[in-house]
Structures are given as C-alpha cells and as structure tokens.
Motif scaffolding. Structure first.
Motif, PDB file in Angstrom:
ATOM      1  N   TYR A 251       0.992  -0.984   0.104  1.00 14.02           N
ATOM      2  CA  TYR A 251       0.096  -0.065   0.069  1.00 14.02           C
ATOM      3  C   TYR A 251       0.892   1.241  -0.079  1.00 14.02           C
ATOM      4  O   TYR A 251       2.079   1.257   0.422  1.00 14.02           O
ATOM      5  CB  TYR A 251      -0.876   0.132   1.362  1.00 14.02           C
ATOM      6  CG  TYR A 251      -2.104  -0.990   1.072  1.00 14.02           C
ATOM      7  CD1 TYR A 251      -3.302  -0.495   0.882  1.00 14.02           C
ATOM      8  CD2 TYR A 251      -1.703  -2.317   1.220  1.00 14.02           C
ATOM      9  CE1 TYR A 251      -4.461  -1.470   0.751  1.00 14.02           C
ATOM     10  CE2 TYR A 251      -2.947  -3.217   0.895  1.00 14.02           C
ATOM     11  CZ  TYR A 251      -4.378  -2.904   1.105  1.00 14.02           C
ATOM     12  OH  TYR A 251      -5.105  -3.663   0.695  1.00 14.02           O
TER      13      TYR A 251
ATOM     14  N   GLY B  64      -7.635   1.890  -4.368  1.00 15.17           N
ATOM     15  CA  GLY B  64      -7.859   0.603  -4.018  1.00 15.17           C
ATOM     16  C   GLY B  64      -9.288   0.469  -3.160  1.00 15.17           C
ATOM     17  O   GLY B  64     -10.248   1.185  -3.586  1.00 15.17           O
ATOM     18  N   GLU B  65      -9.288  -0.571  -2.489  1.00 22.42           N
ATOM     19  CA  GLU B  65     -10.683  -1.017  -2.004  1.00 22.42           C
ATOM     20  C   GLU B  65     -10.865   0.020  -0.899  1.00 22.42           C
ATOM     21  O   GLU B  65     -10.085   1.056  -0.373  1.00 22.42           O
ATOM     22  CB  GLU B  65     -10.565  -2.067  -1.169  1.00 22.42           C
ATOM     23  CG  GLU B  65      -9.799  -2.621   0.077  1.00 22.42           C
ATOM     24  CD  GLU B  65      -8.238  -2.630  -0.168  1.00 22.42           C
ATOM     25  OE1 GLU B  65      -7.656  -3.013   0.684  1.00 22.42           O
ATOM     26  OE2 GLU B  65      -7.720  -2.098  -1.390  1.00 22.42           O
ATOM     27  N   LYS B  66     -12.053  -0.224  -0.288  1.00 22.38           N
ATOM     28  CA  LYS B  66     -12.676   0.988   0.855  1.00 22.38           C
ATOM     29  C   LYS B  66     -12.380   0.152   1.946  1.00 22.38           C
ATOM     30  O   LYS B  66     -12.727  -0.945   2.349  1.00 22.38           O
ATOM     31  CB  LYS B  66     -14.202   1.231   0.537  1.00 22.38           C
ATOM     32  CG  LYS B  66     -14.712   2.068   1.523  1.00 22.38           C
ATOM     33  CD  LYS B  66     -15.915   2.319   1.267  1.00 22.38           C
ATOM     34  CE  LYS B  66     -16.140   3.396   0.088  1.00 22.38           C
ATOM     35  NZ  LYS B  66     -17.536   4.132   0.297  1.00 22.38           N
ATOM     36  N   ASP B  67     -11.833   0.790   3.206  1.00 22.70           N
ATOM     37  CA  ASP B  67     -11.657   0.229   4.509  1.00 22.70           C
ATOM     38  C   ASP B  67     -13.077  -0.048   5.065  1.00 22.70           C
ATOM     39  O   ASP B  67     -13.617   1.278   5.201  1.00 22.70           O
ATOM     40  CB  ASP B  67     -10.466   1.031   4.973  1.00 22.70           C
ATOM     41  CG  ASP B  67     -10.244   0.484   6.658  1.00 22.70           C
ATOM     42  OD1 ASP B  67      -9.987  -0.677   6.788  1.00 22.70           O
ATOM     43  OD2 ASP B  67     -10.383   1.348   7.388  1.00 22.70           O
TER      44      ASP B  67
ATOM     45  N   ARG C 239     -11.260   5.281   1.313  1.00 25.11           N
ATOM     46  CA  ARG C 239     -10.676   4.362  -0.037  1.00 25.11           C
ATOM     47  C   ARG C 239      -9.185   4.576   0.332  1.00 25.11           C
ATOM     48  O   ARG C 239      -8.649   5.433   0.381  1.00 25.11           O
ATOM     49  CB  ARG C 239     -11.253   4.801  -1.407  1.00 25.11           C
ATOM     50  CG  ARG C 239     -12.713   4.491  -1.723  1.00 25.11           C
ATOM     51  CD  ARG C 239     -12.997   5.089  -2.890  1.00 25.11           C
ATOM     52  NE  ARG C 239     -13.094   6.658  -2.737  1.00 25.11           N
ATOM     53  CZ  ARG C 239     -13.502   7.636  -3.766  1.00 25.11           C
ATOM     54  NH1 ARG C 239     -13.720   7.208  -4.831  1.00 25.11           N
ATOM     55  NH2 ARG C 239     -13.570   8.898  -3.256  1.00 25.11           N
TER      56      ARG C 239
ATOM     57  N   ASP D  36      -4.003  -0.987 -13.014  1.00 25.48           N
ATOM     58  CA  ASP D  36      -5.398  -0.852 -13.224  1.00 25.48           C
ATOM     59  C   ASP D  36      -5.618  -1.672 -14.551  1.00 25.48           C
ATOM     60  O   ASP D  36      -5.195  -1.434 -15.438  1.00 25.48           O
ATOM     61  CB  ASP D  36      -6.097   0.398 -13.211  1.00 25.48           C
ATOM     62  CG  ASP D  36      -7.550   0.445 -13.673  1.00 25.48           C
ATOM     63  OD1 ASP D  36      -8.245  -0.861 -13.546  1.00 25.48           O
ATOM     64  OD2 ASP D  36      -8.111   1.390 -13.688  1.00 25.48           O
TER      65      ASP D  36
END
Length: 330
Positions: free
Chosen positions: A207, A246-249, A255, A262
């Motif tokens: 990350y 990226g993804e949502k925590d 996010r 991608d």
C-alpha cells in the motif's frame, strides 16, 4: 494483462457515426487534408495520429480479450509504428474524403482473425457506458455500422484557458519533470514522514503510506503525466509499484491507495492529480479525479490524507487532507 487504449464512439478523436441522413449544402464540402495539406485520397494508406500530446500513439488493432474480433485503438505511447488505414468514400466515383461525408475505413493489415479489418460500431462497454469501435463487416442490409465521418474540431466552441496550468514546483521551486525521482514530504509537522511502501497485512500488494516519523529515508517516486505516480523501488511482490485507487476500508469507510496496474481499459484508477493547497507557497495536495483521462465519465473524486491502522500510516481518500511538498532526489 497489458493496458490498452480503445477507441470509443463520440470521443474527442472526433470520428463520429453517421446514423441518420443530414441535409447537404449545395456545394461539395471541403476535402479532409492530411498533415502535409493534401486531400485524403481513396485507396491511399494513411496513419491516424492523436493531435494532442500525452494521449497515446498512432491508431492500431487491439487484441482486447484474446479472441476475435480485434478492436480499434491506439498504441500506448507516441513513436510506435501503428497501422495504416485506407479510406473509401460512400459516394461511388468520389476520389477524395470530404468533411461531414460518409466513408468506410479499414486497416491495411492482416490478422489471425479471418475477417475484414473495416471499422464497425461495436458493443457498449458496461464500465464506461461508451460504445466501442470494433472491426468486421456489418451484416445488416444497409451496413450503417461500417460508415463514419470526419468532422472539423472547432476549438472555438470549447472554453480554453488563456494559458496552460502552472507547473507543479519542487521544494527548490523547479518544475517537476517526467521520469525524475522525487520524495513526497508532509508539509505540516507531526503528520508522519516521507511517503513509502507499506506492507499492510503481510501479503501483496503493498500500500501507499508514510514513514511514521520524519527523518527516515522513505522511497522516491516518479511522475508521468497525466499524472501517474510510481515508487522507484522493487518489492517482493512481482508487480508494478504504480499508485492505484484501491478498496474501501470497512472500518473507516475510506478508500485506500494501493499499488499495481488497473486492468480496466481506461486505467482510470492509476491516474492522480497534484493540486495547489490552500496553505500557499509551493504546498500541494494529491487527489484522485481522472477527468482528463475520461472527460465524459463521472467519478467519486477524493483528496488524499493519512489513516493510521495498527501503527502504520496509510494513504487514503475521503477524510483528512495532508498537504505535501515535493523534494527532488539528490
């Protein structure tokens, strides 16, 4: 998966489908001119180049999903060969291509697909809701999907700024350069250290985050307009270190910014912006809002701040905002 530049209908390339009859003026429309000022001729090979910088290379055939048919697209960068095309006017006996008049266009190339390389209006991409341009023959009686037009791009109807946006400056007040290594530093105290790669959960991908305290080395990044950002570093993950939305925590509902490519056709998750912060001076903030990549798309834009999780500082949207300064690596 290799990133691809596909051509969508009604795009800024200004090649549009002729779907209905249009009233024609009494005199013939002006011929379309090539880059040397000569009228486009029936049956002659031409390359189609983007007329603006940093928007890909010449037009070519794209193997989008490993099967036939091939799609119409662009080389990812300028300077690559691309594939020539041949124009054929709709009007029988016409020898030149004219503005706002129907024509067929086909790549002058062979493929593993045993079919025509003529351009054809294709299916709608469910992600962007835009119609793609594919190759092949329209099997309907009128074959309207195989006919396109070239229209003049009237720049006067688009509001243009009086000059290009100001360049982003590093901490020594030099414009940021493509391909040069820089450190990203927080511009306020007690907000962590330089930006770096974070092993969040003991697995790949890594990350984007910060050192916990100032004074530590951090990792340099390289910027590529529009803006793509990538760490100039290697990891145990055999993948790109490019920044990606990226993804949502689930706990914070923010996010995160992760690393990797991608895999969608537009790669919008890999494009970020550097904006002037309200603090003044050469202080900036980093946001995700890739409208330069897709002006017709709607995005849930956000500005980057930090999120502390298990003693690690992660970069995240939708919360606090961290102003930054950008330092050129010595």
């Amino acid at each position: 998966m290799k990133s691809m530049r596909l051509i969508g209908s009604l795009s800024c390339i200004m090649l549009v489908m002729a779907i209905s009859a249009v009233a024609q003026p009494s005199s013939s429309p002006a011929p379309v001119l090539d880059s040397a000022g000569r009228p486009l001729q029936r049956g002659v090979e031409y390359y189609i180049n983007p007329a603006i910088t940093d928007s890909g290379g010449r037009f070519t055939l794209i193997n989008r999903n490993g099967s036939c048919p091939f799609y119409v697209g662009q080389e990812n960068v300028s300077g690559l060969e691309g594939l020539p095309v041949i124009f054929t006017p709709f009007v029988e006996g016409e020898t030149v291509i004219r503005e706002n008049r129907d024509f067929r266009v086909a790549f002058s190339a062979a493929t593993i697909c045993v079919q025509s390389t003529a351009w054809k209006l294709g299916e709608k991409d469910p992600e962007s809701n835009r119609r793609l341009i594919v190759t092949g023959e329209d099997q309907s009686s009128r074959r309207t999907a195989n006919y396109f037009r070239i229209v003049v791009w009237e720049l006067s109807i688009i509001a243009q700024p009086s000059s290009s946006p100001a360049p982003v400056l590093d901490s020594a007040r030099r414009p940021l350069q493509r391909g040069v290594e820089y450190y990203i530093n927080p511009a306020i105290t007690d907000s962590g250290g330089r930006f770096t790669l974070i092993n969040r959960n003991g697995s790949c991908p890594f990350y984007v985050g910060q050192e916990n305290v100032s004074g530590l080395e951090g990792l340099p990044v390289i910027f590529t307009p529009f803006v793509e950002v990538a760490f100039s570093a290697a990891t145990i993950c055999v993948q790109s270190t490019a920044w990606k939305l990226g993804e949502k925590d689930p706990e914070s509902n923010r996010r995160l910014i992760v690393t990797g490519e991608d895999q969608s056709s537009r790669r919008t998750a890999n494009y970020f912006r550097i904006e002037k912060a309200s603090d003044g001076g050469d202080i900036y903030q980093i946001s995700w809002c890739p409208t330069d990549v897709c002006p017709t798309c709607r995005f849930d834009c956000g500005t980057a701040g930090n999120l502390v999780e298990n003693g690690k500082r992660l970069l995240a949207l939708d919360g606090n905002v961290i102003p930054v300064s950008i330092e050129r690596r010595a």
